[in-house]
Design a protein around this motif. Structure first.
Motif, PDB file in Angstrom:
ATOM      1  N   THR A  36      40.969  34.762  32.256  1.00 39.74           N
ATOM      2  CA  THR A  36      40.373  35.264  31.023  1.00 39.74           C
ATOM      3  C   THR A  36      39.239  34.325  30.629  1.00 39.74           C
ATOM      4  O   THR A  36      39.361  33.108  30.776  1.00 39.74           O
ATOM      5  CB  THR A  36      41.419  35.324  29.892  1.00 39.74           C
ATOM      6  OG1 THR A  36      42.409  36.305  30.224  1.00 39.74           O
ATOM      7  CG2 THR A  36      40.785  35.701  28.555  1.00 39.74           C
ATOM      8  N   ASP A  49      38.442  40.018  29.640  1.00 37.61           N
ATOM      9  CA  ASP A  49      39.714  40.331  30.283  1.00 37.61           C
ATOM     10  C   ASP A  49      40.863  39.718  29.475  1.00 37.61           C
ATOM     11  O   ASP A  49      40.784  38.570  29.032  1.00 37.61           O
ATOM     12  CB  ASP A  49      39.750  39.915  31.748  1.00 37.61           C
ATOM     13  CG  ASP A  49      38.787  40.738  32.599  1.00 37.61           C
ATOM     14  OD1 ASP A  49      38.509  41.896  32.233  1.00 37.61           O
ATOM     15  OD2 ASP A  49      38.314  40.224  33.632  1.00 37.61           O
ATOM     16  N   LEU A  77      36.002  44.371  29.064  1.00 34.45           N
ATOM     17  CA  LEU A  77      36.779  44.718  30.245  1.00 34.45           C
ATOM     18  C   LEU A  77      35.863  44.610  31.464  1.00 34.45           C
ATOM     19  O   LEU A  77      34.941  45.409  31.622  1.00 34.45           O
ATOM     20  CB  LEU A  77      37.318  46.148  30.139  1.00 34.45           C
ATOM     21  CG  LEU A  77      37.995  46.547  28.820  1.00 34.45           C
ATOM     22  CD1 LEU A  77      38.497  47.986  28.922  1.00 34.45           C
ATOM     23  CD2 LEU A  77      39.114  45.589  28.456  1.00 34.45           C
ATOM     24  N   ARG A  84      44.627  43.429  33.872  1.00 32.39           N
ATOM     25  CA  ARG A  84      43.487  42.823  33.181  1.00 32.39           C
ATOM     26  C   ARG A  84      43.352  43.257  31.732  1.00 32.39           C
ATOM     27  O   ARG A  84      42.762  42.532  30.933  1.00 32.39           O
ATOM     28  CB  ARG A  84      42.188  43.226  33.891  1.00 32.39           C
ATOM     29  CG  ARG A  84      42.057  42.705  35.291  1.00 32.39           C
ATOM     30  CD  ARG A  84      41.527  41.314  35.297  1.00 32.39           C
ATOM     31  NE  ARG A  84      41.527  40.755  36.631  1.00 32.39           N
ATOM     32  CZ  ARG A  84      41.385  39.471  36.869  1.00 32.39           C
ATOM     33  NH1 ARG A  84      41.218  38.615  35.884  1.00 32.39           N
ATOM     34  NH2 ARG A  84      41.389  39.015  38.109  1.00 32.39           N
ATOM     35  N   GLY A 181      34.666  38.649  36.828  1.00 30.36           N
ATOM     36  CA  GLY A 181      35.758  39.556  37.113  1.00 30.36           C
ATOM     37  C   GLY A 181      36.132  39.466  38.583  1.00 30.36           C
ATOM     38  O   GLY A 181      35.851  38.470  39.269  1.00 30.36           O
TER      39      GLY A 181
END
Length: 318
Positions: A36, A49, A77, A84, A181
């Motif tokens: 995160t 996330d 996101l 996630r 990500g």
């Protein structure tokens, strides 16, 4: 004896790190579990996330509160996989942001994905009963958007398809810090079950072109030098290329999936076998590669039933 499905045998708690990358910029990592990102602006906080459940998100929130009392205004996101995004409700953010393509994926397969991943990652879905439902974005964009958090500029960019069709990165151009990500992993096996393997290399080239000096991958340690950033991008690329080329070769020779799986596993294991979730990911990865090398340009939906049937058919044959 049948192997434990996916990550069902992975029950050992991981040590969390909360690393400061720059003033107001942090990475929440946990030895290869999903990462995160936290960006603190002049008037609020962005979380990139969210962890898999509101209960899991509470540890992120606790660490945020150790460094700021500013409100959490944005949840981003990077893509849509339940592990996630299902913790999003815990943050009470004003806005949840994703790409348009990610929104489309939620519509198409959000519930299937949730049911599938809960079965794969029991340790990461602690307090799954606290999930209020699917996580829905309130703001979407096609290729990019810029947010000004006071004086801090954050660029959210869709650089191409890769891990999914909707991946975005969060880029701090002034600090040269990137939150990638699952487009980039470090010491962790890329999951390609919903990927576009033909497109992913160009998307990684677009990631590289940003010139990040620090990078928070989807899994693995926060990277704080240009050299380790490049190692992560190159390592991800090496895995994807070797895996897809092996599968395409086997398919061109008319081999069946189970034979291609066994051969490709042997190709990859010496270099990548010690990466996090290697045995978990390979059946999904090679099945998707087999599909894309054939008639399925777009990833097929994974259901809990399809997951277990496919995974055991391949892994138990090794």
């Amino acid at each position: 004896m049948s192997k434990k499905f996916a990550s069902q045998a992975d029950l050992e708690e991981k040590t969390v790190s909360f690393d400061k990358l720059a003033e107001g910029v942090y990475a929440y990592t946990a030895e290869g579990d999903p990462n995160t990102g936290i960006i603190i602006g002049d008037d609020g906080v962005m979380v990139i996330d969210t962890q898999a459940t509101p209960k899991m998100a509470q540890d992120v929130i606790r660490r945020i509160r150790e460094v700021t009392d500013k409100p959490i205004k944005y949840v981003v996101l990077s893509h849509y996989h339940a592990v996630r995004v299902m913790g999003a409700s815990a943050y009470g953010a004003d806005h949840i942001i994703s790409s348009e393509a990610t929104y489309d994926l939620i519509v198409e397969r959000g519930q299937f994905d949730f049911d599938s991943e809960v079965g794969r990652f029991p340790r990461l879905f602690q307090g799954v009963e606290s999930v209020p439902g699917l996580t829905w974005p309130t703001i979407t964009f096609k290729t990019g958007m810029t947010l000004w958090m006071g004086k801090r500029r954050v660029e959210l960019l869709h650089l191409g398809r890769g891990h999914t069709k909707g991946d975005i990165v969060a880029w701090l151009p002034d600090e040269k810090i990137l939150f990638s990500g699952d487009l980039v992993e470090y010491g962790a096996t890329p999951y390609t079950g919903d990927a576009y393997l033909t497109d992913w290399p160009q998307t990684l080239a677009n990631v590289r072109a940003l010139g990040a000096e620090k990078l928070v991958p989807g899994r693995g340690d926060a990277l704080t030098t240009p050299e380790t950033v490049e190692a992560a991008i190159s390592g991800t690329q090496d895995f994807l290329t070797q895996m897809f080329e092996s599968v395409k070769k086997g398919r061109a020779e008319g081999k069946q999936l189970n034979e291609i799986y066994t051969e490709t596993y042997k190709v990859l294991q010496p270099q990548f076998g010690d990466w996090v979730i290697f045995d978990h990911c390979l059946p999904f990865d090679i099945t998707r590669a087999y599909d894309e090398a054939g008639e399925f340009r777009d990833p097929r939906i994974w259901t809990a039933e399809r997951d277990t049937e496919m995974w055991h058919a391949l892994q138990d044959a090794l």
